[in-house]
Write a protein that holds these residues in place. Structure first.
Motif, PDB file in Angstrom:
ATOM      1  N   ASP A  70       0.806  -1.216   0.000  1.00  0.00           N
ATOM      2  CA  ASP A  70       0.000   0.000   0.000  1.00  0.00           C
ATOM      3  C   ASP A  70       0.843   1.272   0.000  1.00  0.00           C
ATOM      4  O   ASP A  70       0.354   2.342   0.382  1.00  0.00           O
ATOM      5  N   GLY A  71       2.081   1.152  -0.418  1.00  0.00           N
ATOM      6  CA  GLY A  71       2.852   2.351  -0.691  1.00  0.00           C
ATOM      7  C   GLY A  71       3.904   2.754   0.312  1.00  0.00           C
ATOM      8  O   GLY A  71       4.518   3.820   0.157  1.00  0.00           O
ATOM      9  N   ALA A  72       4.157   1.965   1.332  1.00  0.00           N
ATOM     10  CA  ALA A  72       5.220   2.306   2.272  1.00  0.00           C
ATOM     11  C   ALA A  72       6.568   2.280   1.565  1.00  0.00           C
ATOM     12  O   ALA A  72       6.831   1.407   0.728  1.00  0.00           O
ATOM     13  N   ASP A  73       7.422   3.222   1.900  1.00  0.00           N
ATOM     14  CA  ASP A  73       8.767   3.273   1.322  1.00  0.00           C
ATOM     15  C   ASP A  73       9.568   2.073   1.823  1.00  0.00           C
ATOM     16  O   ASP A  73       9.818   1.952   3.027  1.00  0.00           O
ATOM     17  N   PRO A  74       9.990   1.171   0.937  1.00  0.00           N
ATOM     18  CA  PRO A  74      10.667  -0.052   1.387  1.00  0.00           C
ATOM     19  C   PRO A  74      11.952   0.225   2.159  1.00  0.00           C
ATOM     20  O   PRO A  74      12.253  -0.471   3.134  1.00  0.00           O
ATOM     21  N   ALA A  75      12.721   1.240   1.731  1.00  0.00           N
ATOM     22  CA  ALA A  75      13.988   1.542   2.395  1.00  0.00           C
ATOM     23  C   ALA A  75      13.759   2.029   3.816  1.00  0.00           C
ATOM     24  O   ALA A  75      14.535   1.713   4.727  1.00  0.00           O
ATOM     25  N   ILE A  76      12.707   2.811   4.002  1.00  0.00           N
ATOM     26  CA  ILE A  76      12.390   3.311   5.346  1.00  0.00           C
ATOM     27  C   ILE A  76      11.788   2.201   6.187  1.00  0.00           C
ATOM     28  O   ILE A  76      12.204   1.957   7.325  1.00  0.00           O
ATOM     29  N   ALA A  77      10.789   1.507   5.646  1.00  0.00           N
ATOM     30  CA  ALA A  77      10.075   0.481   6.403  1.00  0.00           C
ATOM     31  C   ALA A  77      10.993  -0.647   6.856  1.00  0.00           C
ATOM     32  O   ALA A  77      10.765  -1.252   7.913  1.00  0.00           O
ATOM     33  N   ALA A  78      12.030  -0.918   6.085  1.00  0.00           N
ATOM     34  CA  ALA A  78      12.950  -2.010   6.433  1.00  0.00           C
ATOM     35  C   ALA A  78      13.583  -1.805   7.803  1.00  0.00           C
ATOM     36  O   ALA A  78      13.870  -2.767   8.523  1.00  0.00           O
ATOM     37  N   HIS A  79      13.785  -0.553   8.189  1.00  0.00           N
ATOM     38  CA  HIS A  79      14.394  -0.256   9.489  1.00  0.00           C
ATOM     39  C   HIS A  79      13.389  -0.303  10.627  1.00  0.00           C
ATOM     40  O   HIS A  79      13.747  -0.088  11.785  1.00  0.00           O
ATOM     41  N   MET A  80      12.126  -0.581  10.294  1.00  0.00           N
ATOM     42  CA  MET A  80      11.084  -0.679  11.315  1.00  0.00           C
ATOM     43  C   MET A  80      10.625  -2.116  11.519  1.00  0.00           C
ATOM     44  O   MET A  80       9.727  -2.364  12.336  1.00  0.00           O
ATOM     45  N   LYS A  81      11.195  -3.050  10.788  1.00  0.00           N
ATOM     46  CA  LYS A  81      10.766  -4.444  10.896  1.00  0.00           C
ATOM     47  C   LYS A  81      10.851  -4.918  12.336  1.00  0.00           C
ATOM     48  O   LYS A  81      11.747  -4.544  13.085  1.00  0.00           O
ATOM     49  N   GLY A  82       9.890  -5.732  12.709  1.00  0.00           N
ATOM     50  CA  GLY A  82       9.838  -6.213  14.077  1.00  0.00           C
ATOM     51  C   GLY A  82       8.969  -5.363  14.975  1.00  0.00           C
ATOM     52  O   GLY A  82       8.817  -5.654  16.162  1.00  0.00           O
ATOM     53  N   GLY A  83       8.391  -4.280  14.420  1.00  0.00           N
ATOM     54  CA  GLY A  83       7.471  -3.470  15.204  1.00  0.00           C
ATOM     55  C   GLY A  83       8.050  -2.182  15.762  1.00  0.00           C
ATOM     56  O   GLY A  83       7.420  -1.532  16.600  1.00  0.00           O
ATOM     57  N   TYR A  84       9.224  -1.782  15.271  1.00  0.00           N
ATOM     58  CA  TYR A  84       9.871  -0.584  15.802  1.00  0.00           C
ATOM     59  C   TYR A  84       9.482   0.632  14.954  1.00  0.00           C
ATOM     60  O   TYR A  84      10.245   1.105  14.113  1.00  0.00           O
ATOM     61  N   THR A  85       8.288   1.134  15.200  1.00  0.00           N
ATOM     62  CA  THR A  85       7.666   2.116  14.305  1.00  0.00           C
ATOM     63  C   THR A  85       7.684   3.542  14.870  1.00  0.00           C
ATOM     64  O   THR A  85       6.980   4.413  14.360  1.00  0.00           O
ATOM     65  N   ALA A  86       8.458   3.814  15.896  1.00  0.00           N
ATOM     66  CA  ALA A  86       8.550   5.166  16.439  1.00  0.00           C
ATOM     67  C   ALA A  86       9.352   6.064  15.505  1.00  0.00           C
ATOM     68  O   ALA A  86      10.294   5.612  14.846  1.00  0.00           O
ATOM     69  N   VAL A  87       8.982   7.347  15.474  1.00  0.00           N
ATOM     70  CA  VAL A  87       9.666   8.333  14.631  1.00  0.00           C
ATOM     71  C   VAL A  87       9.855   9.611  15.442  1.00  0.00           C
ATOM     72  O   VAL A  87       8.932  10.066  16.129  1.00  0.00           O
ATOM     73  N   VAL A  88      11.046  10.203  15.346  1.00  0.00           N
ATOM     74  CA  VAL A  88      11.323  11.482  15.996  1.00  0.00           C
ATOM     75  C   VAL A  88      11.997  12.398  14.989  1.00  0.00           C
ATOM     76  O   VAL A  88      13.048  12.048  14.421  1.00  0.00           O
TER      77      VAL A  88
END
Length: 420
Positions: A70-88
């Motif tokens: 559904d359009g998530a940036d693969p390069a960005i999302a890859a660093h969130m794998k495992g549920g680490y979805t916080a952003v600052v």
């Protein structure tokens, strides 16, 4: 310039549960970078050992793959794998100065959204695309406001640093704790948190709020021995029976004279077939109270009941914390400042520094506010009024989108006043 309505509706169509906000968080990262912010996310923004209530691996993987489709940036999302979805996101102004932070939650709820024609998202074509998941608590609006604020402050015409905290998994009070333990609040002098709705009408603003309860969310697992329920029941140890024993006794705990309390067993499951003694069972429990000490005592009693219920039926058991919150004590200076700034914004017709809101819910922004205050800073939790067609966490919940631009303007004014 961001179209706040379009952005909010896009987020509403794609609701993601706590720690699975891969699409939402990757969109946040992309826009913050576009606006010139330094961005950290994933495990860089969360302490992995402090994460509470992480979904099962299969759930995380399925949500991740859906986000990519559904359009998530693969390069960005890859660093969130495992549920680490916080952003600052951090932005430094043209001069040195203090650090002001704003916190926004991103997650949705496991609710099937209404298909009634009176429900605006259904009528206007932005109802949830993910059956069984829904933004029913305005977090799509909160994320939109945060990104609108990011754009407005991108001119850097202030003295100091702006920190925008996009938190996963507020539902179940799970996501803030790991961000606090990672040190995301340790450099913050002033923290503003906010929520739309909460029984406050459109046009009214509360610079602070009261009534949030201390809470602990627990998962208990019981393990016994399976056996044939007809021919050899005595050879089994019934895990579901042990869990049911615990449930009845937990719900029977007395209330406290020292303050309001809440106890609930929200999940009880176990067993595989009618003719098999259940080998495993699982419970989800919550305790709440107006003060931490009473909540801790409730938790102690719940753990004691679980242990003794397991012992009665010769079961193994384990209990783990999957969420938590503490009471919020707002800094009165920030509450007054909020009411003052709201007076300058068209649409806010009733400003209160100390609101009378008493939600008797729980909010894990409490950990963030407490951390800032412990280090000598100030924090508050604002309520921005919005007339609701249905209560929070209801299939027909929705917000009035006209509140979005005025909320962005309010937060911008607070940021620039704090950093002038």
């Amino acid at each position: 310039m961001l179209d706040l309505i379009e952005l909010r509706r896009d987020l509403h169509r794609h609701p993601e549960l706590g720690f699975t906000e891969f699409r939402t968080a990757s969109k946040v990262v992309g826009l913050l970078r576009q606006f010139g912010y330094e961005v950290i996310y994933g495990q860089d923004a969360m302490e992995p050992s402090s994460v509470r209530g992480l979904p099962e691996k299969e759930v995380l993987e399925a949500a991740y793959e859906r986000a990519l489709r559904d359009g998530a940036d693969p390069a960005i999302a890859a660093h969130m794998k495992g549920g680490y979805t916080a952003v600052v996101g951090t932005l430094r102004g043209v001069q040195e100065g203090p650090t002001v932070a704003f916190r926004f939650d991103m997650d949705a709820l496991p609710i099937t959204e209404s298909t009634e024609t009176r429900h605006v998202p259904q009528a206007e074509g932005f109802r949830s695309l993910y059956e069984g998941h829904m933004h029913a608590c305005a977090h799509d609006g909160h994320t939109t406001i945060g990104l609108g604020l990011a754009e407005r402050l991108s001119d850097r015409q202030f003295a100091g640093t702006v920190k925008l905290i996009f938190q996963p998994a507020e539902e179940g009070v799970r996501g803030a704790y790991a961000m606090v333990n990672k040190g995301m609040l340790d450099d913050v002098d002033t923290l503003f948190c906010q929520h739309l709705g909460c029984d406050v009408p459109l046009g009214e603003i509360h610079g602070s709020s009261a009534g949030f309860l201390a809470s602990t969310k627990l998962e208990a697992r019981f393990r016994g021995v399976a056996s044939h329920a007809g021919s050899s029941p005595e050879k089994g140890n019934n895990a579901l029976l042990g869990a049911a024993t615990a449930l009845l006794n937990i719900q029977s705990l007395p209330r406290f004279s020292t303050g309001e309390t809440r106890i609930n067993v929200g999940v009880l499951e176990g067993g595989t077939a009618a003719n098999i003694i259940p080998e495993t069972a699982r419970m989800i429990i919550e305790t709440r109270s107006v003060d931490e000490q009473t909540n801790e005592e409730l938790e102690r009693r719940v753990r004691n009941i679980i242990a003794h219920s397991a012992g009665m039926h010769e079961l193994e058991h384990e209990v783990r914390v999957i969420g938590g919150a503490i009471p919020i004590v707002c800094s009165p200076e920030l509450a007054e400042m909020t009411a003052e700034e709201a007076q300058h914004i068209e649409g806010f017709v009733n400003q209160k520094a100390m609101g009378q809101t008493s939600s008797l819910g729980s909010e894990d922004a409490s950990y963030m506010i407490r951390r800032v205050q412990e280090l000598g800073g100030k924090g508050t939790y604002m309520i921005i009024g919005c007339d609701l067609p249905a209560p929070h966490h209801h299939p027909e919940f929705d917000i009035q989108e006209e509140v979005l631009p005025r909320s962005v303007e309010l937060l911008e004014r607070l940021a620039r006043r704090t950093l002038r």
